[in-house]
Write a protein that holds these residues in place. Sequence first.
Motif, PDB file in Angstrom:
ATOM      1  N   ASP A 124       0.848  -1.193   0.000  1.00  0.00           N
ATOM      2  CA  ASP A 124       0.000   0.000   0.000  1.00  0.00           C
ATOM      3  C   ASP A 124       0.887   1.247   0.000  1.00  0.00           C
TER       4      ASP A 124
ATOM      5  N   ASP B 205       3.156  -0.913   3.639  1.00  0.00           N
ATOM      6  CA  ASP B 205       2.802  -2.187   4.259  1.00  0.00           C
ATOM      7  C   ASP B 205       2.632  -3.264   3.194  1.00  0.00           C
TER       8      ASP B 205
ATOM      9  N   TRP C 214       0.740  -6.522   1.861  1.00  0.00           N
ATOM     10  CA  TRP C 214      -0.547  -7.224   1.906  1.00  0.00           C
ATOM     11  C   TRP C 214      -0.391  -8.535   1.147  1.00  0.00           C
TER      12      TRP C 214
ATOM     13  N   TYR D 280      -3.680 -10.736   4.653  1.00  0.00           N
ATOM     14  CA  TYR D 280      -2.823 -10.391   5.780  1.00  0.00           C
ATOM     15  C   TYR D 280      -2.066  -9.106   5.476  1.00  0.00           C
ATOM     16  N   ARG D 281      -1.862  -8.282   6.513  1.00  0.00           N
ATOM     17  CA  ARG D 281      -1.079  -7.056   6.354  1.00  0.00           C
ATOM     18  C   ARG D 281       0.112  -7.107   7.311  1.00  0.00           C
TER      19      ARG D 281
ATOM     20  N   ASP E  53       3.909  -5.209   8.551  1.00  0.00           N
ATOM     21  CA  ASP E  53       4.807  -4.060   8.570  1.00  0.00           C
ATOM     22  C   ASP E  53       6.116  -4.512   7.928  1.00  0.00           C
TER      23      ASP E  53
ATOM     24  N   GLU F 179      -2.533  -7.218  10.835  1.00  0.00           N
ATOM     25  CA  GLU F 179      -3.940  -7.625  10.853  1.00  0.00           C
ATOM     26  C   GLU F 179      -4.189  -8.729   9.846  1.00  0.00           C
ATOM     27  N   GLN F 180      -5.323  -9.411  10.056  1.00  0.00           N
ATOM     28  CA  GLN F 180      -5.841 -10.402   9.118  1.00  0.00           C
ATOM     29  C   GLN F 180      -7.274 -10.000   8.822  1.00  0.00           C
TER      30      GLN F 180
ATOM     31  N   ILE G 244      -7.466  -1.860  -2.576  1.00  0.00           N
ATOM     32  CA  ILE G 244      -6.760  -3.090  -2.904  1.00  0.00           C
ATOM     33  C   ILE G 244      -7.739  -4.012  -3.617  1.00  0.00           C
TER      34      ILE G 244
ATOM     35  N   ILE H 297      -8.402   0.205   2.283  1.00  0.00           N
ATOM     36  CA  ILE H 297      -7.361  -0.163   3.243  1.00  0.00           C
ATOM     37  C   ILE H 297      -7.752   0.239   4.653  1.00  0.00           C
TER      38      ILE H 297
END
Length: 141
Positions: free
Chosen positions: A72, A76, A78, A88-89, A91, A99-100, A120, A137
Amino acid sequence: VVTAVLAHLDEAPNTADRSTLGRLLVTAALTQPSFTIRGGTNEVLRFDVATGALIARYGGGGLVGPTGFTFDAAGDLWVGGVLSGRVYRFDVATGALLEQRTNGLLRGPHDLSLGPDGWIYVTNAFAGAPRVVRFGISARW
């Protein structure tokens, strides 16, 4: 907010459109780190293109059935989990799973792409779901 778009496509979009982000599996300029999927260990691996050294691993126990990925605007990572039905995201700097996400429209999320609109776009691998799903997002769903 999740929106189903393009219920029928002759061919599912592929991952080649990520070249605008400069972070392909193998980058065109070969100056950026390179990312690749390793399905057997449920990871995304990041390599230094110049040396071939492994820089980072994303996933491990939290990621199931990784397939496609995108980045993104914040950088991050994805990743689609085709076997888990989740997106899934991560860092990129820390490797932390942030997060999921899942919902009734994601059935085998396969390829992901960040659109010019900031949404996305995710292709589904399994029948019975829209071929392409888009989501914001920042939206909770």
